[in-house]
Scaffold this motif. Structure first.
Motif, PDB file in Angstrom:
ATOM      1  N   SER A  43       0.869  -1.184   0.000  1.00  0.00           N
ATOM      2  CA  SER A  43       0.000   0.000   0.000  1.00  0.00           C
ATOM      3  C   SER A  43       0.904   1.231   0.000  1.00  0.00           C
ATOM      4  O   SER A  43       2.120   1.114  -0.122  1.00  0.00           O
ATOM      5  N   ASP A  44       0.310   2.396   0.168  1.00  0.00           N
ATOM      6  CA  ASP A  44       1.091   3.634   0.147  1.00  0.00           C
ATOM      7  C   ASP A  44       2.182   3.680   1.212  1.00  0.00           C
ATOM      8  O   ASP A  44       3.190   4.353   1.041  1.00  0.00           O
ATOM      9  N   ASN A  45       1.990   2.978   2.305  1.00  0.00           N
ATOM     10  CA  ASN A  45       2.936   3.039   3.425  1.00  0.00           C
ATOM     11  C   ASN A  45       3.447   1.689   3.908  1.00  0.00           C
ATOM     12  O   ASN A  45       4.123   1.618   4.921  1.00  0.00           O
ATOM     13  N   ILE A  46       3.110   0.623   3.189  1.00  0.00           N
ATOM     14  CA  ILE A  46       3.538  -0.716   3.595  1.00  0.00           C
ATOM     15  C   ILE A  46       4.240  -1.391   2.421  1.00  0.00           C
ATOM     16  O   ILE A  46       3.693  -1.462   1.319  1.00  0.00           O
ATOM     17  N   PHE A  47       5.440  -1.922   2.708  1.00  0.00           N
ATOM     18  CA  PHE A  47       6.274  -2.513   1.666  1.00  0.00           C
ATOM     19  C   PHE A  47       6.898  -3.801   2.183  1.00  0.00           C
ATOM     20  O   PHE A  47       7.140  -3.936   3.379  1.00  0.00           O
ATOM     21  N   VAL A  48       7.174  -4.725   1.274  1.00  0.00           N
ATOM     22  CA  VAL A  48       7.890  -5.948   1.622  1.00  0.00           C
ATOM     23  C   VAL A  48       9.151  -5.995   0.780  1.00  0.00           C
ATOM     24  O   VAL A  48       9.085  -6.004  -0.452  1.00  0.00           O
ATOM     25  N   MET A  49      10.281  -5.987   1.461  1.00  0.00           N
ATOM     26  CA  MET A  49      11.563  -6.129   0.783  1.00  0.00           C
ATOM     27  C   MET A  49      11.852  -7.619   0.632  1.00  0.00           C
ATOM     28  O   MET A  49      11.942  -8.340   1.623  1.00  0.00           O
ATOM     29  N   LEU A  50      11.940  -8.075  -0.604  1.00  0.00           N
ATOM     30  CA  LEU A  50      12.284  -9.463  -0.890  1.00  0.00           C
ATOM     31  C   LEU A  50      13.783  -9.498  -1.148  1.00  0.00           C
ATOM     32  O   LEU A  50      14.268  -8.920  -2.121  1.00  0.00           O
ATOM     33  N   LEU A  51      14.518 -10.174  -0.266  1.00  0.00           N
ATOM     34  CA  LEU A  51      15.984 -10.177  -0.322  1.00  0.00           C
ATOM     35  C   LEU A  51      16.496 -11.610  -0.454  1.00  0.00           C
ATOM     36  O   LEU A  51      16.187 -12.457   0.393  1.00  0.00           O
ATOM     37  N   GLU A  52      17.276 -11.866  -1.511  1.00  0.00           N
ATOM     38  CA  GLU A  52      17.873 -13.188  -1.631  1.00  0.00           C
ATOM     39  C   GLU A  52      18.728 -13.442  -0.396  1.00  0.00           C
ATOM     40  O   GLU A  52      19.243 -12.515   0.239  1.00  0.00           O
ATOM     41  N   HIS A  53      18.884 -14.704  -0.041  1.00  0.00           N
ATOM     42  CA  HIS A  53      19.522 -15.086   1.225  1.00  0.00           C
ATOM     43  C   HIS A  53      20.836 -14.357   1.487  1.00  0.00           C
ATOM     44  O   HIS A  53      21.048 -13.850   2.590  1.00  0.00           O
ATOM     45  N   ALA A  54      21.734 -14.310   0.507  1.00  0.00           N
ATOM     46  CA  ALA A  54      23.045 -13.684   0.721  1.00  0.00           C
ATOM     47  C   ALA A  54      22.894 -12.217   1.118  1.00  0.00           C
ATOM     48  O   ALA A  54      23.590 -11.733   2.018  1.00  0.00           O
ATOM     49  N   LYS A  55      21.984 -11.509   0.477  1.00  0.00           N
ATOM     50  CA  LYS A  55      21.787 -10.095   0.802  1.00  0.00           C
ATOM     51  C   LYS A  55      21.129  -9.949   2.175  1.00  0.00           C
ATOM     52  O   LYS A  55      21.507  -9.093   2.973  1.00  0.00           O
ATOM     53  N   PHE A  56      20.128 -10.781   2.452  1.00  0.00           N
ATOM     54  CA  PHE A  56      19.448 -10.740   3.749  1.00  0.00           C
ATOM     55  C   PHE A  56      20.450 -10.981   4.880  1.00  0.00           C
ATOM     56  O   PHE A  56      20.447 -10.288   5.891  1.00  0.00           O
ATOM     57  N   GLU A  57      21.315 -11.970   4.695  1.00  0.00           N
ATOM     58  CA  GLU A  57      22.302 -12.308   5.719  1.00  0.00           C
ATOM     59  C   GLU A  57      23.282 -11.171   5.979  1.00  0.00           C
ATOM     60  O   GLU A  57      23.871 -11.095   7.058  1.00  0.00           O
ATOM     61  N   GLY A  58      23.443 -10.259   5.011  1.00  0.00           N
ATOM     62  CA  GLY A  58      24.317  -9.112   5.202  1.00  0.00           C
ATOM     63  C   GLY A  58      23.803  -8.118   6.233  1.00  0.00           C
ATOM     64  O   GLY A  58      24.552  -7.266   6.710  1.00  0.00           O
ATOM     65  N   PHE A  59      22.543  -8.240   6.616  1.00  0.00           N
ATOM     66  CA  PHE A  59      21.934  -7.327   7.587  1.00  0.00           C
ATOM     67  C   PHE A  59      21.863  -7.915   8.994  1.00  0.00           C
ATOM     68  O   PHE A  59      21.483  -7.218   9.938  1.00  0.00           O
ATOM     69  N   ILE A  60      22.178  -9.198   9.133  1.00  0.00           N
ATOM     70  CA  ILE A  60      21.978  -9.868  10.423  1.00  0.00           C
ATOM     71  C   ILE A  60      23.215 -10.660  10.829  1.00  0.00           C
ATOM     72  O   ILE A  60      24.075 -10.957  10.000  1.00  0.00           O
ATOM     73  N   ASP A  61      23.270 -11.007  12.111  1.00  0.00           N
ATOM     74  CA  ASP A  61      24.351 -11.862  12.587  1.00  0.00           C
ATOM     75  C   ASP A  61      23.794 -13.184  13.108  1.00  0.00           C
ATOM     76  O   ASP A  61      24.395 -13.848  13.938  1.00  0.00           O
ATOM     77  N   LYS A  62      22.629 -13.570  12.599  1.00  0.00           N
ATOM     78  CA  LYS A  62      21.970 -14.825  12.957  1.00  0.00           C
ATOM     79  C   LYS A  62      21.722 -15.618  11.679  1.00  0.00           C
ATOM     80  O   LYS A  62      21.815 -15.076  10.580  1.00  0.00           O
ATOM     81  N   LYS A  63      21.366 -16.873  11.848  1.00  0.00           N
ATOM     82  CA  LYS A  63      20.989 -17.693  10.703  1.00  0.00           C
ATOM     83  C   LYS A  63      19.567 -17.348  10.275  1.00  0.00           C
ATOM     84  O   LYS A  63      18.731 -16.972  11.099  1.00  0.00           O
ATOM     85  N   ILE A  64      19.298 -17.498   9.010  1.00  0.00           N
ATOM     86  CA  ILE A  64      17.924 -17.382   8.504  1.00  0.00           C
ATOM     87  C   ILE A  64      17.141 -18.583   9.024  1.00  0.00           C
ATOM     88  O   ILE A  64      17.644 -19.714   9.009  1.00  0.00           O
ATOM     89  N   ALA A  65      15.932 -18.342   9.477  1.00  0.00           N
ATOM     90  CA  ALA A  65      15.091 -19.428   9.984  1.00  0.00           C
ATOM     91  C   ALA A  65      14.860 -20.450   8.870  1.00  0.00           C
ATOM     92  O   ALA A  65      14.613 -20.080   7.722  1.00  0.00           O
ATOM     93  N   PRO A  66      14.926 -21.729   9.204  1.00  0.00           N
ATOM     94  CA  PRO A  66      14.672 -22.756   8.190  1.00  0.00           C
ATOM     95  C   PRO A  66      13.208 -22.744   7.763  1.00  0.00           C
ATOM     96  O   PRO A  66      12.341 -22.232   8.477  1.00  0.00           O
ATOM     97  N   ARG A  67      12.939 -23.338   6.616  1.00  0.00           N
ATOM     98  CA  ARG A  67      11.579 -23.354   6.064  1.00  0.00           C
ATOM     99  C   ARG A  67      10.565 -24.009   6.997  1.00  0.00           C
ATOM    100  O   ARG A  67       9.388 -23.688   6.950  1.00  0.00           O
ATOM    101  N   ASP A  68      11.004 -24.917   7.847  1.00  0.00           N
ATOM    102  CA  ASP A  68      10.059 -25.612   8.715  1.00  0.00           C
ATOM    103  C   ASP A  68       9.844 -24.899  10.051  1.00  0.00           C
ATOM    104  O   ASP A  68       9.234 -25.439  10.963  1.00  0.00           O
ATOM    105  N   ALA A  69      10.328 -23.652  10.155  1.00  0.00           N
ATOM    106  CA  ALA A  69      10.108 -22.829  11.343  1.00  0.00           C
ATOM    107  C   ALA A  69       9.317 -21.586  10.943  1.00  0.00           C
ATOM    108  O   ALA A  69       9.352 -21.164   9.798  1.00  0.00           O
ATOM    109  N   ALA A  70       8.595 -21.014  11.887  1.00  0.00           N
ATOM    110  CA  ALA A  70       7.838 -19.788  11.625  1.00  0.00           C
ATOM    111  C   ALA A  70       8.245 -18.724  12.633  1.00  0.00           C
ATOM    112  O   ALA A  70       8.319 -19.003  13.829  1.00  0.00           O
TER     113      ALA A  70
END
Length: 132
Positions: A43-70
């Protein structure tokens, strides 16, 4: 107070995710798009950044949650119960997994799916005559 929300989601393949969400009717901001990421407009004020794993990992110091976790359920409101049905059925046709059965509570209709990367989406409509 904040005026916009940017949700960042890790994805495996940008092209597949863009094709999936484009088919669901979403558009993207080319100003925030590169080879590994894009900005999906909700919407005008809501966005979803879709980041491939390598780029996403550049913002964090944790592992990406596995597909079988929520870690979250993304609840997306629609203008009608019919829109909920159409969006969810399109998602299933594009390879999304059924998250739950449709639920009609009279004042609210909801249905959910798990997208190509395992993110949970609860798509719902609330009757405006019953909103608090």
């Amino acid at each position: 107070m904040s005026k916009s929300l940017f949700v960042n989601l890790p994805i495996a393949n940008l092209k597949k995710s863009v094709a999936f969400f484009t088919e669901l009717g979403f558009t993207f901001n080319p100003q925030f798009t590169d080879e590994q990421s894009t900005c999906m407009i909700i919407s005008d004020n809501i966005f979803v950044m879709l980041l491939e794993h390598a780029k996403f990992e550049g913002f964090i110091d944790k592992k990406i949650a596995p597909r079988d976790a929520a870690e979250a359920i993304l609840a997306l409101s629609c203008d009608s119960a019919e829109e909920v049905k159409n969006l969810t059925e399109k998602a299933f046709a594009m390879g999304a997994r059924h998250l739950n059965d449709p639920e009609d509570m009279g004042f609210m209709f909801s249905w959910g799916f798990e997208d190509l990367d395992g993110h949970l989406w609860d798509v719902f409509w609330m009757n405006p005559d019953h909103v608090m």
